[in-house]
Design an enzyme around this catalytic site. Sequence first.
Site, PDB file in Angstrom:
ATOM      1  N   ASP A   1      28.011 -56.240  -3.980  1.00  5.57           N
ATOM      2  CA  ASP A   1      28.920 -56.848  -4.948  1.00  5.57           C
ATOM      3  C   ASP A   1      28.197 -57.790  -5.910  1.00  5.57           C
ATOM      4  O   ASP A   1      27.132 -58.317  -5.607  1.00  5.57           O
ATOM      5  CB  ASP A   1      30.026 -57.631  -4.204  1.00  5.57           C
ATOM      6  CG  ASP A   1      29.460 -58.669  -3.242  1.00  5.57           C
ATOM      7  OD1 ASP A   1      28.421 -58.390  -2.623  1.00  5.57           O
ATOM      8  OD2 ASP A   1      30.033 -59.764  -3.126  1.00  5.57           O
ATOM      9  N   GLU A   2      28.814 -57.958  -7.045  1.00  3.94           N
ATOM     10  CA  GLU A   2      28.493 -59.027  -8.000  1.00  3.94           C
ATOM     11  C   GLU A   2      27.008 -59.165  -8.344  1.00  3.94           C
ATOM     12  O   GLU A   2      26.431 -60.241  -8.199  1.00  3.94           O
ATOM     13  CB  GLU A   2      28.988 -60.366  -7.433  1.00  3.94           C
ATOM     14  CG  GLU A   2      30.488 -60.400  -7.276  1.00  3.94           C
ATOM     15  CD  GLU A   2      30.979 -61.719  -6.726  1.00  3.94           C
ATOM     16  OE1 GLU A   2      31.950 -62.253  -7.264  1.00  3.94           O
ATOM     17  OE2 GLU A   2      30.407 -62.219  -5.746  1.00  3.94           O
TER      18      GLU A   2
END
Length: 528
Positions: free
Chosen positions: A344-345
């Site tokens: 993620d991210e």
Amino acid sequence: MMRRRQKLRYSKCALAVAGTILGAACQVPAPTTAPQPAAIGPRLVPAPASLVTAAGAPFRILRTTSVFVDTTSAEVRSIGEMLASLIRRPTSFPVAVAPIGVPSIGAIILRLAPDRTALGEEGYELNVTSDSVRLVANRPAGLFRGIQTIRQLLPADIESDMGLDRVDWPIPALRIVDQPRFAWRGAMLDVARHFFTVREVEQYIDILALYKMNVLHLHLSDDQGWRIVINSRPKLTAMGSLTQVGGGPGGFYTQQDYQDIVRYAQARYITIVPEIDMPGHINAGLAGYPELACSTRPPGLYSGTDVGWSTLCVDKEETYAFVDDVVREISAMTPGPWFHMGGDEVQTLTVEQYVRFVERVQVIVNKYGKKMIGWEEITKARLNPTTLAHQWKSDSATAALAYGSKLILSPAPKAYLDMKYTASTELGLHWAGYVEVRDSYDWDPAAYMKGVTERDIVGVEAPMWSETLRNISAVEYLAMPRLPAIAEVGWTPQTARSWESFRVRLVTHEPRWRYLGINYYRSPQLPW
Ligand code: NGO
């Protein structure tokens, strides 16, 4: 099962993060209206798929009651023993575990039925009459889920670990045929932003077990902490575990600790899913191995809460040797079939770099016999059909369906247990809004995302990110009662669920939480 916490009863309020909200959660319970026999069924959380109450007298546990099992199966015997020990403490009855076959009137009988394949991995059938309690399942996991139902049908005093004067221990006459809607009913605990001890993780597992959840996903690394020993990379914990959000001491699990957690979960038919977040959220890993970063600046430890800024240098070959070491060691200690790679991210790589990394990690994970999971961002890469995409903030996860992959749903406005309940909740974040109990309960996973049907979903998961959570009491405050809400979303058929029924059933569990020393939020949405 959950006995050791009894001494904490009521005193946990003092341990909780100071403040009026937690104070309110720790008041002496208001007298609850005693459930009438007809209302006994509705006490169960999650609600069973089918329940028919019978007119007859209840079964009564007496001093002479035994639990009868097929003692040739060690697994079944141990489930029988769990039920017997649950009953022994508050009743002070001896409750033997004995082989099926001896006279069994007045008995609780647990039986595996190999012909009942329709009950699936976790389903069970429970028949209670004044003479006996008969629990049948196709698989041991079904018996374990079934004893949670028996437990919830008994008076809340069953949760006491001290002998009580109470003499009447009824179980209402009924018939339940039950099995889960979804195979995946998970919770995630972030042990990286704040560290939680083995015993604290076990306490969380106890709550999952009570509500028939079957997956605990451990978020074992992030910018602020690397929490698991990797023997071939000792500096991961030697350097990377030394702090946490806010600058506390941090901590880590030895491989033995991790295996203890795995075993504790296994005995409750809960699968541990380990997550090592990469290529981002990796600062703590880089603290010990700065050569895996592209920058020349030594990373150092980090105790803030910004996201998206750290990354492995995905163009260096040694990065993949590192990933191989980590995946190999963790996979060898993990009996469950899953390895969660985070993903993620990541804000500092090009899409091409990110995609190449995810695809190479997928090969490594598969090489060590595991199926990969990643947060929804991984759907930018070409996924194997066995890989699961973990939805959390958008509909980008649906791209996984084109590869034949399925989804885990953790939509933040419903399932993120780290969101504040309301604007005045002290703990938690609110980037996804405020999430009251009804928000967590009142949604249908099969209708949540355009183009995603029941078949595309393995199930639901409730993440608990721990940026603001300094102790397990704070974790419990955010989990209870939204975690049982998500448990019911995952277990009970949509047609058998309603908010009106859930809120009434749920509050009858409050005395149990008090016995078990579980902190909780007194939501104004519930009829306490
Ligand atoms: C996001 C982020 C986490 C945060 C969390 C806080 C995901 C998948 N990545 O969820 O790093 O801790 O929100 O709610």
